[in-house]
Design an enzyme around this catalytic site. Structure first.
Site, mmCIF file in Angstrom:
data_model
loop_
_atom_site.group_PDB
_atom_site.id
_atom_site.type_symbol
_atom_site.label_atom_id
_atom_site.label_comp_id
_atom_site.label_asym_id
_atom_site.label_seq_id
_atom_site.Cartn_x
_atom_site.Cartn_y
_atom_site.Cartn_z
ATOM 1 N N ASP A 20 0.883 -1.174 0.000
ATOM 2 C CA ASP A 20 0.000 0.000 0.000
ATOM 3 C C ASP A 20 0.919 1.222 0.000
ATOM 4 O OD1 ASP A 20 -2.055 -1.774 0.237
ATOM 5 O OD2 ASP A 20 -2.702 -1.156 2.227
ATOM 6 N N ASP B 109 -13.432 -3.734 -1.266
ATOM 7 C CA ASP B 109 -13.156 -3.304 0.111
ATOM 8 C C ASP B 109 -14.445 -3.438 0.936
ATOM 9 O OD1 ASP B 109 -10.489 -2.455 -0.504
ATOM 10 O OD2 ASP B 109 -11.300 -0.629 -1.378
HETATM 11 O O1 1PR Z 1 -10.644 3.077 -5.275
HETATM 12 O O2 1PR Z 1 -9.742 2.369 -7.452
HETATM 13 O O3 1PR Z 1 -8.803 4.349 -6.324
HETATM 14 O O4 1PR Z 1 -8.399 2.061 -5.457
HETATM 15 C C1 1PR Z 1 -7.866 2.347 -4.204
HETATM 16 C C2 1PR Z 1 -7.157 1.111 -3.739
HETATM 17 O O5 1PR Z 1 -6.477 1.423 -2.522
HETATM 18 C C3 1PR Z 1 -8.096 -0.043 -3.441
HETATM 19 O O6 1PR Z 1 -7.522 -1.235 -3.924
HETATM 20 C C4 1PR Z 1 -8.179 -0.090 -1.919
HETATM 21 O O7 1PR Z 1 -8.269 -1.429 -1.467
HETATM 22 C C5 1PR Z 1 -6.841 0.511 -1.511
HETATM 23 N N1 1PR Z 1 -6.912 1.283 -0.253
HETATM 24 C C6 1PR Z 1 -7.478 2.501 -0.100
HETATM 25 N N2 1PR Z 1 -7.293 2.918 1.176
HETATM 26 C C7 1PR Z 1 -6.616 1.969 1.807
HETATM 27 C C8 1PR Z 1 -6.179 1.993 3.214
HETATM 28 O O8 1PR Z 1 -5.603 1.030 3.728
HETATM 29 N N3 1PR Z 1 -6.452 3.095 3.895
HETATM 30 N N4 1PR Z 1 -5.698 -0.193 1.181
HETATM 31 C C9 1PR Z 1 -6.369 0.932 0.914
HETATM 32 C C10 1PR Z 1 -6.260 -1.392 1.116
HETATM 33 C C11 1PR Z 1 -5.875 -3.536 1.671
HETATM 34 C C12 1PR Z 1 -4.856 -4.470 1.231
HETATM 35 C C13 1PR Z 1 -3.992 -4.859 2.379
HETATM 36 C C14 1PR Z 1 -4.574 -6.137 2.879
HETATM 37 C C15 1PR Z 1 -3.627 -7.020 3.599
HETATM 38 N N5 1PR Z 1 -5.366 -2.247 1.674
HETATM 39 O O9 1PR Z 1 -4.105 -3.977 0.210
HETATM 40 O O10 1PR Z 1 -2.734 -4.941 1.926
HETATM 41 O O11 1PR Z 1 -5.691 -5.827 3.693
HETATM 42 O O12 1PR Z 1 -3.175 -6.455 4.778
HETATM 43 P P1 1PR Z 1 -2.672 -7.374 5.957
HETATM 44 O O13 1PR Z 1 -2.106 -8.610 5.341
HETATM 45 O O14 1PR Z 1 -1.616 -6.594 6.669
HETATM 46 O O15 1PR Z 1 -3.881 -7.644 6.808
HETATM 47 P P2 1PR Z 1 -9.449 3.027 -6.142
#
Ligand code: 1PR
Length: 552
Positions: A245, A404
Site C-alpha cells: 500500500d 473493500d
Molecule cells: O478506489 O480504485 O482508487 O483504489 C484504491 C485502492 O487502494 C483499493 O484497492 C483499496 O483497497 C486501496 N486502499 C485505499 N485505502 C486503503 C487503506 O488502507 N487506507 N488499502 C487501501 C487497502 C488492503 C490491502 C492490504 C490487505 C492485507 N489495503 O491492500 O494490503 O488488507 O493487509 P494485511 O495482510 O496486513 O492484513 P481506487
C-alpha cells in the site's frame, strides 16, 4: 550489444518483455510496421501477444505482417512466440472464429471448461512436461507463469497430428485438460506461458533461446527432493502475493504503509503515516523471497500532480526492471481530469501503467460505480466503464477488481436486497446472517451493494480476477475471513485472491485448505519482517501444498 527485434502491433504490454531482454544484456527494438527494413535483417525475432486472439491477428493482418513473418521464418532465422504469439501460429481459435491464424501449426484453440471446477482464466504457475528431449532448457522441475482462457487443448490424436508435422511439444494440464505449453520445430519456438514473468526460470528460457542453446539442468538429489512438490503433479501452485500500500507521508516521501482496518496512521500522539519502507526496494525483496506476484496499491491518489508525473509510474518503471513476476497496480484507475483540466479516459490511465511495466490494473471505487450502473441497466454494461474499455483492449486477465467490503449483520436476509450468508460467528446481539457491504474511496463511504453482487457484475463486465480485501480483518493478523472468500467465490468463475488478516503462515494454509481461494495476499506480516514469503511457502510445502520454490 546484440539486438533483439520484437513485433509490436500495440496489443498489450511489451515493457516487461523488453525489460527481461535488457536485463539479459541485449538491446531491443520494436518493429511496428511490416515495411520496417530491419525485419529483413533481424537476427532474432519475438512475436509476443496478450489479450484477444482476433484483435491480435486482425492487427497483424491489417498492418501487413502476415507474409513478412512467414518469410522471416522461411529464411531460417529464429522466432519466438509468446502467449497469443504462440496461439497465432495455429489455424484459429474459437475465441474469434472469423479471424484466421497464421496456419503454421494445424489445430484450433478452444476455451478452458469450468465443469471440472477450475477458475478460468488460468492464472498462475504451472509445470510443463516436455514430450521429447528438452528444448531451450525447458525444465520440468520449474514452474512457469500462465495467464489465459484459451489454449491448444489436445488429445492423443491431435498430438499425433502435431508430431506428424514435425512439432515437438511441452504439455501442461489445467484441471482435466491437457494443453500445449510450448512448441518447437526448426527455428520456431513458442510458449503459452510468459517467460518474461516467470522469474529466473523464465529468464533462463529467453536467454537460451537468444543464445540458441538447449542445456539440461542437472539437479542434486537434495534439490530434486525440495522441488518434488513442483514436478510430480500438474496444476497451479498456491499463489502467494505480496502487497504494497503506497502513499506519500506527511514529509512528502513516497512510502509503503499499512493500515489497521484501513487506518494507516500511528496510534501515537503525532499520528504519523506508518512508514514500512520504500516501494521499489520492498518489491525487489519480495521477488527474491519468491513472491509469485507483487501488487502496488496507490491508496491515496496523488491529486495535485499531473498524471504523467504520478510517482507510482516511476515506482513501476523501476520495479519492472528487476522484478520478473506479474505486477499489479491499483488506485485511481478511472476517468480523470488532469491538473491542467484535460480529460483522460481510464483506458489511457491504465495504458500509462501498462507501458511503465504493470501487467494488470486493479479497480476499486470505479468498479462499484460500474456495478451499480450494470444493475440499474437491467444487468447490462453499456461499454463505457473502465472495466469494459480496459478489458476489451488488454484482455480480461489485465483487469482486477479490488473489493473493500465490511461485514453487516442482519436478523433476517429479507432485510437487504444483497445476498446473505448464515455465519458461524453471530454478532454480539445474536444476529446470525450477514452480508458484505462494498465501500469506496478507501473504505470511507459505504454503498448499498454487496461484495457478491459486485463480483458477479464485474465478471460480466469483463474483469478477470477479484482481489478480495476485508476491512474488518485488515491489519488484524487474525487470519482471513474464510466465509467471505467462499461467498464471493460462489459469485464468479474467475480467480479470487484472498486478502486482509494474514499474520502467520498457517493462515495461508487455512485459506487454501478451507476455502476455494485461488491465491492469498499478505502485507503487514511481510513488511514488519515477521515472516518472509519463502517461509510461508516452505510451511505450505511442509503441509503438502504445491508451491513454487525454485528461486534459490
Ligand atoms: O478506489 O480504485 O482508487 O483504489 C484504491 C485502492 O487502494 C483499493 O484497492 C483499496 O483497497 C486501496 N486502499 C485505499 N485505502 C486503503 C487503506 O488502507 N487506507 N488499502 C487501501 C487497502 C488492503 C490491502 C492490504 C490487505 C492485507 N489495503 O491492500 O494490503 O488488507 O493487509 P494485511 O495482510 O496486513 O492484513 P481506487
Amino acid at each position: 550489444m546484440s539486438l533483439v527485434h520484437i513485433i509490436d502491433v500495440e496489443s498489450g504490454n511489451l515493457q516487461s518483455l523488453q525489460n527481461a531482454i535488457n536485463y539479459l544484456g541485449y538491446e531491443t527494438k520494436l518493429i511496428k510496421s511490416a515495411s520496417d527494413p530491419e525485419l529483413l535483417t533481424a537476427e532474432r525475432l519475438i512475436l509476443p501477444g496478450v489479450g484477444n486472439f482476433g484483435h491480435f491477428l486482425d492487427n497483424l493482418a491489417s498492418r501487413g505482417f502476415e507474409q513478412p513473418i512467414k518469410d522471416y521464418i522461411a529464411s531460417g532465422r529464429p522466432l519466438m512466440g509468446i502467449c497469443v504469439g504462440l496461439q497465432s501460429l495455429f489455424d484459429g481459435s474459437v475465441e474469434s472464429p472469423k479471424s484466421k491464424g497464421l496456419g503454421l501449426i494445424p489445430g484450433t484453440l478452444s476455451k478452458f471448461s469450468t465443469t471440472d471446477g477450475k477458475s478460468v482464466p488460468e492464472i498462475g504457475w504451472n509445470t510443463i512436461v516436455p514430450e521429447e528431449d528438452l528444448f531451450f532448457g525447458l525444465d520440468p522441475y520449474k514452474r512457469y507463469y500462465f495467464v489465459h482462457s484459451y489454449a491448444m487443448i489436445v488429445n492423443d490424436n491431435q498430438l499425433d497430428v502435431l508430431r506428424g508435422n514435425g512439432w515437438k511439444t511441452a504439455l501442461t494440464k489445467y484441471g482435466n485438460e491437457k494443453f500445449v505449453a510450448a512448441v518447437q520445430k526448426d527455428n520456431v519456438f513458442a510458449t503459452q506461458f510468459h517467460p518474461e514473468k516467470s522469474g529466473e526460470a523464465g529468464l533462463k528460457v529467453i536467454d537460451n533461446f537468444l543464445k540458441g542453446i538447449h542445456p539440461v539442468t542437472q539437479y542434486t538429489d537434495e534439490q530434486k527432493a525440495i522441488l518434488a512438490n513442483d514436478y510430480t503433479n500438474f496444476g497451479l501452485t498456491r499463489r502467494i502475493i505480496a502487497c504494497l500500500d503506497v502513499r506519500t507521508n506527511d514529509q512528502g516521501d513516497l512510502v509503503v504503509t499499512k493500515g489497521d482496518q484501513y487506518d494507516v496512521r500511528e496510534k501515537s500522539e503525532e499520528g504519523n503515516v506508518r512508514n514500512l519502507g520504500k516501494p521499489v526496494e520492498l518489491a525487489q525483496r519480495y521477488y527474491k523471497q519468491g513472491a509469485d506476484e507483487v501488487t502496488f496499491l496507490n491508496i491515496t491518489s496523488f491529486r495535485n500532480c499531473p498524471l504523467k508525473d504520478t510517482p507510482m509510474l516511476d515506482v513501476l518503471r523501476l520495479a519492472a526492471k528487476t522484478v520478473f513476476v506479474p505486477l499489479t497496480v491499483g488506485g485511481g484507475i478511472k476517468d480523470v481530469v488532469d491538473t491542467d483540466g484535460t480529460k483522460i479516459p481510464a483506458l489511457e490511465v491504465a495504458g500509462m501503467y501498462f507501458r511503465s511495466g504493470a501487467d494488470k490494473v486493479s479497480i476499486g471505487t470505479d468498479a462499484v460505480f460500474a456495478a451499480e450502473k450494470y444493475y440499474a441497466n437491467g444487468e447490462k454494461g453499456d461499454g463505457t466503464s473502465p472495466i469494459e474499455t480496459i478489458s476489451k483492449a488488454y484482455g480480461a486477465q489485465a483487469v482486477v477488481i479490488s473489493v473493500d467490503p465490511k461485514r453487516v449483520y442482519v436478523k433476517d436476509p429479507s432485510e437487504t436486497k444483497n445476498k446473505c450468508l448464515e455465519t458461524v460467528f453471530p454478532s454480539e446481539d445474536g444476529k446470525k446472517w450477514c452480508w458484505y457491504q462494498c465501500t469506496i474511496r478507501g473504505g470511507r463511504e459505504t454503498r448499498d451493494l454487496g461484495a457478491w453482487e459486485l463480483a458477479h457484475a464485474c465478471e460480466a463486465l469483463g474483469a478477470g480476477e477479484i482481489l478480495l480485501n476485508c476491512i474488518d480483518k485488515d491489519g488484524s493478523n487474525s487470519g482471513y475471513d474464510l466465509e467471505l472468500i467462499d461467498h464471493v467465490k460462489s459469485a464468479v468463475s474467475v480467480p479470487v485472491i484472498a486478502s486482509s488478516g494474514a499474520g502467520i503462515p498457517a493462515h495461508f494454509e487455512e485459506a487454501f485448505e478451507k476455502t476455494k481461494a485461488d491465491a492469498c495476499l499478505g502485507a503487514g506480516m511481510f513488511h514488519r519482517e515477521e515472516y518472509t514469503v519463502k517461509q510461508v511457502k516452505e510451511y505450505l510445502a511442509s503441509k503438502g501444498l504445491k508451491v513454487r520454490l525454485d528461486e534459490f
